[in-house]
Scaffold this motif. Sequence first.
Motif, PDB file in Angstrom:
ATOM      1  N   ARG A 152     -18.494  -4.576   9.204  1.00 39.71           N
ATOM      2  CA  ARG A 152     -19.199  -3.424   8.654  1.00 39.71           C
ATOM      3  C   ARG A 152     -20.693  -3.598   8.757  1.00 39.71           C
ATOM      4  N   ASN A 153     -21.374  -2.522   9.087  1.00 36.18           N
ATOM      5  CA  ASN A 153     -22.832  -2.468   9.093  1.00 36.18           C
ATOM      6  C   ASN A 153     -23.215  -1.167   8.403  1.00 36.18           C
ATOM      7  N   GLY A 154     -23.409  -1.236   7.096  1.00 33.71           N
ATOM      8  CA  GLY A 154     -23.681  -0.016   6.334  1.00 33.71           C
ATOM      9  C   GLY A 154     -22.477   0.896   6.344  1.00 33.71           C
ATOM     10  N   LYS A 155     -22.651   2.100   6.878  1.00 29.61           N
ATOM     11  CA  LYS A 155     -21.543   3.059   6.928  1.00 29.61           C
ATOM     12  C   LYS A 155     -20.729   2.965   8.215  1.00 29.61           C
ATOM     13  N   GLU A 156     -21.192   2.149   9.154  1.00 25.52           N
ATOM     14  CA  GLU A 156     -20.458   1.955  10.401  1.00 25.52           C
ATOM     15  C   GLU A 156     -19.496   0.783  10.248  1.00 25.52           C
ATOM     16  N   ALA A 157     -18.378   0.839  10.953  1.00 21.02           N
ATOM     17  CA  ALA A 157     -17.409  -0.257  10.897  1.00 21.02           C
ATOM     18  C   ALA A 157     -16.584  -0.298  12.175  1.00 21.02           C
ATOM     19  N   VAL A 196     -19.856  -2.680  20.704  1.00 23.77           N
ATOM     20  CA  VAL A 196     -20.324  -1.833  19.599  1.00 23.77           C
ATOM     21  C   VAL A 196     -21.352  -2.585  18.774  1.00 23.77           C
ATOM     22  N   TRP A 197     -21.106  -3.852  18.500  1.00 26.31           N
ATOM     23  CA  TRP A 197     -22.032  -4.643  17.685  1.00 26.31           C
ATOM     24  C   TRP A 197     -23.383  -4.785  18.360  1.00 26.31           C
ATOM     25  N   LYS A 244     -12.226   3.170   6.300  1.00 23.36           N
ATOM     26  CA  LYS A 244     -11.274   4.120   6.889  1.00 23.36           C
ATOM     27  C   LYS A 244     -12.009   5.329   7.467  1.00 23.36           C
ATOM     28  N   THR A 245     -13.036   5.803   6.777  1.00 26.45           N
ATOM     29  CA  THR A 245     -13.834   6.923   7.272  1.00 26.45           C
ATOM     30  C   THR A 245     -14.560   6.540   8.562  1.00 26.45           C
TER      31      THR A 245
END
Length: 112
Positions: free
Chosen positions: A94-99, A107-108, A47-48
């Motif tokens: 998700r990639n670590g803190k990114e989503a 984006v990917w 969500k963040t």
Amino acid sequence: MNIQIFGKSKSFDTKKAERWFKERRIKYQYIDLASKGVSAGEYRSIKTAVGSFDALVDKTCRAYEDQYMAYITPQAAEEKLLEYSELFNTPIVRNGKEATVGYCPDVWAKWE
């Protein structure tokens, strides 16, 4: 890169996301939302990264109507979302803190 794909087995966008990573030989972990769901900590992290609750909710699914999501308080809606994983928009990548939510190859590609 530590890629996680949260998805539904019948979702075409989830299948497209898996295919996108396979074609580029990028390893990923697939988590089936129907059987595993999302933990509260993962939900807060996603969500963040995404920025809003509305981006995570699939307003076109039958469960959205069945759970009266349009008529309940935001806090109750978040609880319902964690309880009923079919309410999530998929795929959540998700990639670590990114989503990202949905099919977002642009984006990917920047994650590589």
